[in-house]
Design a protein around this motif. Sequence first.
Motif, short mmCIF file in Angstrom:
data_model
loop_
_atom_site.label_atom_id
_atom_site.label_comp_id
_atom_site.label_asym_id
_atom_site.label_seq_id
_atom_site.Cartn_x
_atom_site.Cartn_y
_atom_site.Cartn_z
N ALA A 698 20.39 -64.38 10.27
CA ALA A 698 19.93 -64.29 8.88
C ALA A 698 18.97 -65.44 8.59
CB ALA A 698 21.11 -64.32 7.91
N GLY A 699 18.12 -65.22 7.61
CA GLY A 699 17.12 -66.21 7.25
C GLY A 699 15.78 -65.91 7.89
N GLY A 700 14.74 -66.54 7.37
CA GLY A 700 13.42 -66.36 7.93
C GLY A 700 12.47 -65.66 6.98
N ASN A 704 16.19 -63.48 4.43
CA ASN A 704 16.51 -64.30 3.26
C ASN A 704 15.64 -65.55 3.31
OD1 ASN A 704 17.73 -65.86 1.19
ND2 ASN A 704 19.62 -64.70 1.46
N ARG A 705 14.61 -65.55 2.48
CA ARG A 705 13.55 -66.55 2.60
C ARG A 705 13.92 -67.94 2.09
NH1 ARG A 705 9.53 -62.04 0.29
NH2 ARG A 705 11.58 -61.20 -0.25
N ALA A 706 15.12 -68.10 1.54
CA ALA A 706 15.56 -69.43 1.11
C ALA A 706 16.17 -70.21 2.27
CB ALA A 706 16.58 -69.30 -0.02
N TRP A 707 16.35 -69.56 3.41
CA TRP A 707 16.86 -70.20 4.62
C TRP A 707 15.89 -69.92 5.76
CZ3 TRP A 707 20.07 -68.57 0.84
CH2 TRP A 707 21.17 -69.37 0.50
N THR A 708 15.75 -70.86 6.68
CA THR A 708 14.94 -70.61 7.86
C THR A 708 15.69 -69.69 8.81
OG1 THR A 708 15.80 -72.60 8.93
CG2 THR A 708 13.75 -72.82 7.70
N ALA A 709 14.98 -69.10 9.76
CA ALA A 709 15.60 -68.16 10.70
C ALA A 709 16.73 -68.83 11.47
CB ALA A 709 14.55 -67.64 11.67
N TYR A 710 17.85 -68.12 11.59
CA TYR A 710 19.06 -68.57 12.30
C TYR A 710 19.80 -69.69 11.57
CZ TYR A 710 17.49 -65.94 16.40
OH TYR A 710 17.10 -64.94 17.25
N ASP A 711 19.38 -70.05 10.34
CA ASP A 711 19.99 -71.19 9.65
C ASP A 711 21.13 -70.78 8.72
OD1 ASP A 711 20.10 -73.95 8.98
OD2 ASP A 711 19.10 -73.52 7.10
N LEU A 712 21.16 -69.51 8.33
CA LEU A 712 22.16 -69.05 7.36
C LEU A 712 23.40 -68.52 8.05
CD1 LEU A 712 23.11 -68.26 4.51
CD2 LEU A 712 21.73 -66.17 4.72
N GLY A 713 24.59 -68.89 7.54
CA GLY A 713 25.85 -68.34 8.01
C GLY A 713 26.34 -69.00 9.29
N PRO A 714 27.32 -68.38 9.96
CA PRO A 714 28.03 -67.18 9.52
C PRO A 714 28.98 -67.46 8.34
CG PRO A 714 28.26 -67.53 11.90
CD PRO A 714 27.72 -68.79 11.31
N LEU A 744 -6.02 -60.97 -4.65
CA LEU A 744 -4.90 -61.90 -4.65
C LEU A 744 -3.73 -61.30 -5.43
CD1 LEU A 744 -3.87 -64.77 -3.91
CD2 LEU A 744 -4.72 -65.52 -6.15
N TYR A 745 -2.57 -61.28 -4.79
CA TYR A 745 -1.38 -60.70 -5.40
C TYR A 745 -0.26 -61.75 -5.45
CZ TYR A 745 -3.57 -56.14 -4.84
OH TYR A 745 -4.43 -55.08 -4.92
N GLY A 746 0.62 -61.57 -6.40
CA GLY A 746 1.78 -62.43 -6.53
C GLY A 746 3.05 -61.62 -6.33
N ALA A 747 4.17 -62.33 -6.17
CA ALA A 747 5.45 -61.66 -6.00
C ALA A 747 6.58 -62.58 -6.45
CB ALA A 747 5.66 -61.26 -4.55
N VAL A 748 7.60 -62.00 -7.04
CA VAL A 748 8.86 -62.69 -7.29
C VAL A 748 9.94 -61.88 -6.56
CG1 VAL A 748 8.21 -63.74 -9.48
CG2 VAL A 748 9.15 -61.44 -9.48
N PHE A 749 10.91 -62.59 -6.01
CA PHE A 749 11.87 -61.88 -5.16
C PHE A 749 13.25 -62.48 -5.26
CE2 PHE A 749 9.72 -65.09 -2.53
CZ PHE A 749 10.81 -65.81 -2.02
N VAL A 750 14.23 -61.65 -4.90
CA VAL A 750 15.62 -62.06 -4.74
C VAL A 750 16.10 -61.50 -3.40
CG1 VAL A 750 17.97 -61.93 -5.63
CG2 VAL A 750 16.06 -62.09 -7.22
N ASP A 751 16.63 -62.38 -2.55
CA ASP A 751 17.15 -61.98 -1.24
C ASP A 751 18.65 -62.25 -1.21
OD1 ASP A 751 14.55 -61.39 -0.39
OD2 ASP A 751 14.23 -63.45 0.27
N ILE A 752 19.42 -61.24 -0.83
CA ILE A 752 20.88 -61.32 -0.83
C ILE A 752 21.39 -60.92 0.55
CG2 ILE A 752 22.99 -60.51 -1.97
CD1 ILE A 752 21.21 -59.65 -4.34
N GLY A 753 22.37 -61.66 1.08
CA GLY A 753 22.95 -61.25 2.35
C GLY A 753 23.55 -62.39 3.13
#
Length: 833
Positions: A698-700, A704-714, A744-753
């Motif tokens: 998880a992450g990356g 879930n963009r609030a964590w780097t790849a392999y940084d979240l969990g388990p 140019l485009y913007g985005a707001v997001f929520v990542d859960i998992g």
Amino acid sequence: MLFILITGLITACNSIKGVGENERLLVKNTIYVDSVRNTSEQIDNLIYQDPNKTMLGLPIRLYIYNLARPNIDSIIDAHLNKSEKHRKNLEQFLSKKQLLQYINYRKGLNAWLKTTGEAPTIVSEPRAVKSVKRLEDYYTNNGWFDVSASYDTIQKSKNKTEIKYHVNLGKAFKIDSISSKISSPMVDSIYNRSKNRSKIKIGERYTTNNFEAERDRITTSLRNNGVYQFSQDYVIFQVDTVGTNKKVNVEVQIKDLEIRNQDSSRREPFKVYKIKDVNVFTNSTIESRDDTIQDSVTYNGYNLYSTRKLAFRPKALTDALFISPGRIYSDLDRTRTYNHLSELKTFKYPDIKYVENPDTTLTANIHLTPLKKFNLGFATDVSTSNIQIIGFSVNPSLFARNIFRGAETLELSGFASIGASDDASNDEDVFFDINEIGADLKLTIPRVFFPFKTDSLIPKYMSPTTKIGLSIASQKNVGLDKRSLTANLNYNWKPKRGITQAVDLFNSQYVRNLNPDNYFNVYSTSYNTLNDIAQDIGYITSDDDLSIPDGTEEFITEVLSDNPPNDISDDDIQTINNIEERKIRLTENNLIVSTAYSFVKDNRKSVTDEDFYIFRFKLESAGNLMALGSKLFNSPKNDDDHYELFNVAYSQYIKTEFDYTKHWDLGHKNILAIRSFFGIAIPYGNSDNIPFSKSFFAGGANDNRAWTAYDLGPGSSQSNDDFNEANLKLALNIEHRFNVFEDLYGAVFVDIGNIWNVFDNIDDDASTFNDLSSLKDTAIGSGFGLRYDFSFLVFRFDIGFKTYDPSYTEGDRWLKDYNFGNAVYNVGINYPF
């Protein structure tokens, strides 16, 4: 200079600077339909003139345009020639060449400001009138025949105007009856067989688009049933609305074939055409079409010709053709033939022409232009990373077509690299101490390659392909050093538009780690945790470090023995036990032989469609046949009670994944996108856990963009491992995308998992999914980002904030690290989902 720039910007921010005395700047369009304000982008796009585009509510491009001078040439000339000596003095001070460069710079800058900026939108009464007419036409074409529209202008302030459009619809007209008048009995018969699929439905509102779609449907139906000479012009809709009380009576008229002579014309009933001959010219180019045929063969009624020795097995070509001798003509057969021949990657786009014969038959001439049999490629790369100071690599490749005369393609590529490492544990005085070499072979066969016939299960219109792959690689001083061998056999087919199915009949992977003693040099976070515990309990002094591998192995063995050091806590023992379990998992050799099925449904109508969904499903099973063989032959087990093959305990598990992506087009370049994912891999039989390569992380930037790849969990574990993975994953991503400025485009997001361990040999309760209460350990990240659309790719930059972090104690998880200092910055190419 700064004062001049600020003054220029302040002056430019006067949006009516470029608006004439008798002109008005258009600042807003508003459309009211039956007194209700319109929110549809489709309706907004009917207006002929739009206000200047804004960013954050400000017309930035208009301000940029206002910085430009409309009469720059006159201004420069007036400045240079304001006196007789002024220009001469400037030329002497700057030189003529420098003065010319300055003039060109001023003109170029002014031109750039105009191009980058946007000229003010001046209210145009004629365009407003045209907009009213377009609104009326749109609603008339959609069943409101009594529609009327008007507009009025609202003075907002000096030289600024809003235009309001008012549309009064009236009552919509609906289809009341559908009849037909068809001259040709044969055409009438074909029409009646398929009229239940008509796009015009009784009781539905009249729409011009439905009538156009019905004309296309009738034409397609007739041409797919042999009516070769038919075209859309022969379909006429007679619409009667006189005295019908807002109802529409429709008569479908299909006329006979019109045959024109020089001075007259006549009509005859349409006829059904059959294919008489199919001629395939296998090496045809425009230059060679008049060359003498040197080789020919007739196979299953097909005639194959070549101006030199025939290079293809006849069956390989005829299997790709849907146009068959004796078959009724069909546009669909021609389209499928085009597609299938193109998918062979052996020919340029084919040329198919039909010749009418006097006996109401057709001769199909298919001209194929082979691509080059061989293509050579060679690529080089220079790189650097946290593992190596510098690295060099080469990638030669060979692409071969028609390798076995059956339109097969063979791809053979190699990889070789060397690099320089500053690994402290490496005592050899060699600068280039890292090397990797490998080869990859892929054979694609344009049919199902199987001992038994599969045409009844997977007919050729599904474009089946067989892919056989083999790869081998060897690494030295990269991580644990390893050698790997992979082989696979894959079948792929497309039963319907937007649906792809695939079966990996077998996918085998063998990985052997050559240097497991290097584990703690690679996974430095685990080593640091181990070393800190050893120092804290006085196993080593604070100035010493555990040696690798002897010191680490001795410390782990002592801690996990029946007599651990007196000063070590139970929590530290559990931590070291987790480190040891993970080390065993990541240093063990792997043998995976699996079978998998995957299904993908994608209902996108085109690459620009932004209202679609994609569903992916995959089921994979590994090790079952080998387990059955081991039991039948009563094979011995190793010390861990596992069967082995080639001295490696093979993996046995079942794994499944569900992935669903949905996009909603909200209009005005606003997109709401969601993705949901569920994956689980369950070890059993010969395995206690899932191989690292088959586990989830998880992450990356795409998760879930609030964590780097392999940084979240388990789970809620406070793991500081370099690569966190587990065998259960849940994820839900929600993202709102909107246009900011041009491309140019913007985005707001929520990542859960998060990821969890389940049904394996991990006994850490914080890492394990026990029941639904474990969902409280689901991580939540949120953030925003920017995207720039280059048309061929999208550059993406996202900032993710840890909104709910399950690694903290309960009650202290919300917004704990919600700040830019703890944010994760992601850079990616294209959208994450």
